[in-house]
Scaffold this motif. Structure first.
Motif, PDB file in Angstrom:
ATOM      1  N   TYR A 111       0.802  -1.232   0.000  1.00 32.97           N
ATOM      2  CA  TYR A 111       0.000   0.000   0.000  1.00 32.97           C
ATOM      3  C   TYR A 111       0.835   1.284   0.000  1.00 32.97           C
ATOM      4  CZ  TYR A 111      -3.872  -3.106   1.033  1.00 32.97           C
ATOM      5  OH  TYR A 111      -4.795  -4.102   0.957  1.00 32.97           O
TER       6      TYR A 111
ATOM      7  N   ASN B 174       1.053  13.863  -6.013  1.00 31.20           N
ATOM      8  CA  ASN B 174      -0.214  13.757  -6.736  1.00 31.20           C
ATOM      9  C   ASN B 174      -1.279  13.065  -5.894  1.00 31.20           C
ATOM     10  OD1 ASN B 174       0.883  15.009  -8.909  1.00 31.20           O
ATOM     11  ND2 ASN B 174       1.390  13.142 -10.022  1.00 31.20           N
ATOM     12  N   HIS B 175      -0.845  12.041  -5.169  1.00 32.80           N
ATOM     13  CA  HIS B 175      -1.780  11.281  -4.339  1.00 32.80           C
ATOM     14  C   HIS B 175      -2.409  12.182  -3.273  1.00 32.80           C
ATOM     15  CE1 HIS B 175      -3.423   7.669  -2.510  1.00 32.80           C
ATOM     16  NE2 HIS B 175      -3.013   8.124  -1.336  1.00 32.80           N
TER      17      HIS B 175
ATOM     18  N   GLU C  67      -4.748  14.721  -4.890  1.00 30.31           N
ATOM     19  CA  GLU C  67      -5.998  14.057  -5.326  1.00 30.31           C
ATOM     20  C   GLU C  67      -6.889  13.765  -4.128  1.00 30.31           C
ATOM     21  OE1 GLU C  67      -4.892  10.662  -7.712  1.00 30.31           O
ATOM     22  OE2 GLU C  67      -4.116  11.976  -9.285  1.00 30.31           O
ATOM     23  N   ASN C  68      -6.278  13.407  -3.002  1.00 29.32           N
ATOM     24  CA  ASN C  68      -7.081  13.184  -1.784  1.00 29.32           C
ATOM     25  C   ASN C  68      -7.832  14.447  -1.398  1.00 29.32           C
ATOM     26  OD1 ASN C  68      -6.304  10.577  -1.536  1.00 29.32           O
ATOM     27  ND2 ASN C  68      -5.097  10.822   0.328  1.00 29.32           N
TER      28      ASN C  68
ATOM     29  N   GLU D  74       4.615  10.918  -7.203  1.00 29.78           N
ATOM     30  CA  GLU D  74       3.462  10.057  -6.922  1.00 29.78           C
ATOM     31  C   GLU D  74       2.845  10.429  -5.570  1.00 29.78           C
ATOM     32  OE1 GLU D  74       4.332   5.858  -7.251  1.00 29.78           O
ATOM     33  OE2 GLU D  74       2.269   5.338  -6.715  1.00 29.78           O
ATOM     34  N   ILE D  75       3.697  10.672  -4.573  1.00 30.47           N
ATOM     35  CA  ILE D  75       3.184  11.069  -3.252  1.00 30.47           C
ATOM     36  C   ILE D  75       2.438  12.400  -3.379  1.00 30.47           C
ATOM     37  CG2 ILE D  75       3.861  11.846  -0.930  1.00 30.47           C
ATOM     38  CD1 ILE D  75       6.209   9.844  -1.097  1.00 30.47           C
TER      39      ILE D  75
ATOM     40  N   ILE E 210       3.779   4.203  -0.691  1.00 28.83           N
ATOM     41  CA  ILE E 210       4.602   4.733  -1.776  1.00 28.83           C
ATOM     42  C   ILE E 210       5.977   4.979  -1.160  1.00 28.83           C
ATOM     43  CG2 ILE E 210       4.848   6.567  -3.480  1.00 28.83           C
ATOM     44  CD1 ILE E 210       1.846   7.235  -2.929  1.00 28.83           C
TER      45      ILE E 210
END
Ligand SMILES: Cc1cc2nc3c(=O)[nH]c(=O)nc-3n(C[C@H](O)[C@H](O)[C@H](O)COP(=O)(O)OP(=O)(O)OC[C@H]3O[C@@H](n4cnc5c(N)ncnc54)[C@H](O)[C@@H]3O)c2cc1C
Length: 191
Positions: free
Chosen positions: A118, A133-134, A137-138, A130-131, A120
């Motif tokens: 799960y 963007n994640h 997005e949250n 990636e972190i 990153i």
């Protein structure tokens, strides 16, 4: 005749070794799967949107533009033939007299598959993005729903309390306090 040294990996180790090898004795071929060197100590700031990736990424060819005895290849090392003294990459095969593997490390999950599944990790610029963007997005999801429906999106878990984990946690605290409230007016940051 100069000996050919192939160095795989243009991280701190590969770059410093290439710099130190005497051009009177060695021709150097520096191979990396990226065309840029990444300055890992500031990845946490990219992950928290405090700086842009270009701030910590340096073109390898630029670093060595004055060193005629150092050649650069953008290629991913795939396998080594020690009998033939050659290295196979996704961009051709190269012969060496001396081979140095300086490909860095990877995140150790210490057997915790549930974390590797799960989480990153934070080793590369792509991981940092990636972190970033994640998390963003949250927050986009948070503004569309009620707190009750989205409670888990408010929480970030950092696994690993070494320098990287501590710096990352501190940077998240800073953006929670100073930056995100300006962009997400409807979110209750006390939650
Ligand atoms: C988030 C973070 C923060 C850090 N902070 C600090 C700090 O504050 N101070 C400090 O001293 N150290 C810090 N470190 C540690 C330091 O960055 C590493 O010790 C150092 O980068 C290791 O250098 P290296 O050259 O061995 O590997 P790396 O810098 O990882 O370089 C490896 C290179 O090999 C390339 N490569 C990998 N596989 C292949 C392949 N198959 N083919 C071709 N190329 C390949 C990669 O693209 C990369 O360019 C930090 C590390 C991280 C992850």
């Amino acid at each position: 005749m100069n000996k050919t040294v192939i160095i795989i990996g243009a991280g701190f180790a590969g770059i410093n070794l290439a710099r130190k090898l005497d051009p009177n004795f060695f021709d150097v071929l520096l191979i990396d799967k990226n065309n840029y060197h990444q300055f890992q100590p500031l990845l946490y700031q990219v992950a928290t949107a405090q700086i842009e990736p270009t701030t910590i990424s340096f073109p390898i060819r630029y670093i060595f533009r004055k060193d005629k005895h150092i050649s650069i290849r953008l290629a991913k090392a795939l396998s080594i033939d020690t009998q033939e003294q050659s290295i196979e990459t996704d961009n051709g095969t190269f012969k060496y007299d001396y081979l140095v593997l300086a490909m860095g490390g990877k995140t150790n999950f210490f057997g915790h598959d549930e974390i590797s599944k799960y989480a990153i990790s934070l080793k590369t610029t792509m991981d940092a993005l990636e972190i970033r963007n994640h998390i963003l997005e949250n927050f986009e999801a948070i503004v569309n729903h009620t707190y009750e429906k989205n409670e888990s999106l408010y929480n970030i878990v950092v696994v690993g309390g070494g320098p990287t984990g501590v710096e990352l946690s501190g940077a998240f605290a800073e953006i929670k306090r100073d930056i995100l409230p300006k962009d997400y007016h409807s979110v209750d940051f006390s939650k």
